[in-house]
Design a protein around this motif. Sequence first.
Motif, PDB file in Angstrom:
ATOM      1  N   SER A 156      28.418 -36.318  47.149  1.00 13.21           N
ATOM      2  CA  SER A 156      27.597 -37.517  47.356  1.00 13.21           C
ATOM      3  C   SER A 156      28.434 -38.706  47.796  1.00 13.21           C
ATOM      4  N   VAL A 157      29.603 -38.872  47.192  1.00 16.69           N
ATOM      5  CA  VAL A 157      30.478 -39.981  47.585  1.00 16.69           C
ATOM      6  C   VAL A 157      30.953 -39.783  49.023  1.00 16.69           C
ATOM      7  N   VAL A 158      31.367 -38.569  49.353  1.00  8.86           N
ATOM      8  CA  VAL A 158      31.815 -38.291  50.720  1.00  8.86           C
ATOM      9  C   VAL A 158      30.676 -38.526  51.712  1.00  8.86           C
ATOM     10  N   ALA A 159      29.480 -38.071  51.374  1.00 11.81           N
ATOM     11  CA  ALA A 159      28.327 -38.270  52.266  1.00 11.81           C
ATOM     12  C   ALA A 159      28.027 -39.757  52.448  1.00 11.81           C
ATOM     13  N   GLY A 160      28.109 -40.530  51.368  1.00 10.77           N
ATOM     14  CA  GLY A 160      27.871 -41.976  51.474  1.00 10.77           C
ATOM     15  C   GLY A 160      28.907 -42.655  52.347  1.00 10.77           C
ATOM     16  N   LEU A 161      30.151 -42.280  52.172  1.00 15.17           N
ATOM     17  CA  LEU A 161      31.210 -42.863  52.994  1.00 15.17           C
ATOM     18  C   LEU A 161      31.064 -42.461  54.460  1.00 15.17           C
ATOM     19  N   ARG A 162      30.706 -41.205  54.681  1.00 14.29           N
ATOM     20  CA  ARG A 162      30.501 -40.737  56.056  1.00 14.29           C
ATOM     21  C   ARG A 162      29.336 -41.471  56.710  1.00 14.29           C
ATOM     22  N   GLN A 163      28.257 -41.631  55.961  1.00 19.91           N
ATOM     23  CA  GLN A 163      27.081 -42.351  56.476  1.00 19.91           C
ATOM     24  C   GLN A 163      27.469 -43.779  56.857  1.00 19.91           C
ATOM     25  N   ARG A 164      28.215 -44.433  55.981  1.00 16.47           N
ATOM     26  CA  ARG A 164      28.605 -45.813  56.275  1.00 16.47           C
ATOM     27  C   ARG A 164      29.589 -45.869  57.436  1.00 16.47           C
ATOM     28  N   TYR A 165      30.487 -44.885  57.524  1.00 15.05           N
ATOM     29  CA  TYR A 165      31.417 -44.833  58.644  1.00 15.05           C
ATOM     30  C   TYR A 165      30.655 -44.681  59.960  1.00 15.05           C
ATOM     31  N   GLU A 166      29.673 -43.795  59.987  1.00 16.05           N
ATOM     32  CA  GLU A 166      28.903 -43.585  61.218  1.00 16.05           C
ATOM     33  C   GLU A 166      28.138 -44.832  61.626  1.00 16.05           C
ATOM     34  N   ARG A 167      27.727 -45.617  60.646  1.00 18.04           N
ATOM     35  CA  ARG A 167      26.990 -46.844  60.943  1.00 18.04           C
ATOM     36  C   ARG A 167      27.927 -47.967  61.364  1.00 18.04           C
ATOM     37  N   ASP A 168      29.024 -48.187  60.600  1.00 19.26           N
ATOM     38  CA  ASP A 168      29.887 -49.351  60.802  1.00 19.26           C
ATOM     39  C   ASP A 168      31.166 -49.062  61.583  1.00 19.26           C
ATOM     40  N   ARG A 169      31.528 -47.789  61.684  1.00 14.73           N
ATOM     41  CA  ARG A 169      32.753 -47.352  62.357  1.00 14.73           C
ATOM     42  C   ARG A 169      34.006 -47.992  61.751  1.00 14.73           C
ATOM     43  N   ASN A 170      34.010 -48.149  60.436  1.00 15.43           N
ATOM     44  CA  ASN A 170      35.177 -48.674  59.737  1.00 15.43           C
ATOM     45  C   ASN A 170      36.069 -47.489  59.372  1.00 15.43           C
ATOM     46  N   PRO A 171      37.278 -47.421  59.939  1.00 10.88           N
ATOM     47  CA  PRO A 171      38.157 -46.283  59.665  1.00 10.88           C
ATOM     48  C   PRO A 171      38.526 -46.140  58.183  1.00 10.88           C
ATOM     49  N   ALA A 172      38.474 -47.236  57.442  1.00 13.28           N
ATOM     50  CA  ALA A 172      38.796 -47.166  56.006  1.00 13.28           C
ATOM     51  C   ALA A 172      37.808 -46.252  55.282  1.00 13.28           C
ATOM     52  N   ASP A 173      36.540 -46.278  55.685  1.00 14.71           N
ATOM     53  CA  ASP A 173      35.539 -45.401  55.064  1.00 14.71           C
ATOM     54  C   ASP A 173      35.875 -43.939  55.316  1.00 14.71           C
ATOM     55  N   LEU A 174      36.284 -43.636  56.520  1.00 17.82           N
ATOM     56  CA  LEU A 174      36.635 -42.259  56.854  1.00 17.82           C
ATOM     57  C   LEU A 174      37.875 -41.817  56.077  1.00 17.82           C
ATOM     58  N   GLY A 175      38.860 -42.706  55.978  1.00 19.35           N
ATOM     59  CA  GLY A 175      40.058 -42.397  55.212  1.00 19.35           C
ATOM     60  C   GLY A 175      39.765 -42.175  53.736  1.00 19.35           C
TER      61      GLY A 175
END
Length: 182
Positions: A156-175
């Motif tokens: 769930s945490v990974v999915a939330g971070l991935r979702q936010r990364y896809e929306r905001d394109r913040n590399p920190a979320d992906l990391g």
Amino acid sequence: FLAAHPELLTDAGELAVARQLHAQPSRWAVRDLEDHALLLRASRRHGVEPAFEAWAALRGQAKQAWARRTAALDRYAAGDEAALDAAVTAAAEVTTLLTTLPLRHSEALVDQAGLLIERFRIADAAADLADAATAVRALAGRPLPPPPRWADLVASVVAGLRQRYERDRNPADLGTAVDVAL
């Protein structure tokens, strides 16, 4: 029981309980032995009666906080979205109360982080996602068996971070997602 077995209130008694604690294959046996180890340590430091009084108070507070969490989740399930805030607050209280019991604390932290993820899904609160990721990282570093629902929380945490990364394109979320997944 302690009056009949004073040898338990010695270094050797504490060591024997610690050895048994680490030798248990059952999560439930570990939880019970953690309780006993805590009570033995507290009894040696503060006396038997004060230790058991403090234990009863702690258990009472944790049960009350858990009951508030459960009642809030029932209200949330019935459609009261604001009740999720009360559930998160009560779960955080349970987590704080159980810090001296590592296995129970881990289970409470997973529960709290799961509620934070749920609130993130609804309110898109960045702090909730960050707090849940922090909980996963803290739990991953512990030498304990993973708590129930651990894998679901990590996913769930990974999915939330991935979702936010896809929306905001913040590399920190992906990391962070990669770190949590690892």
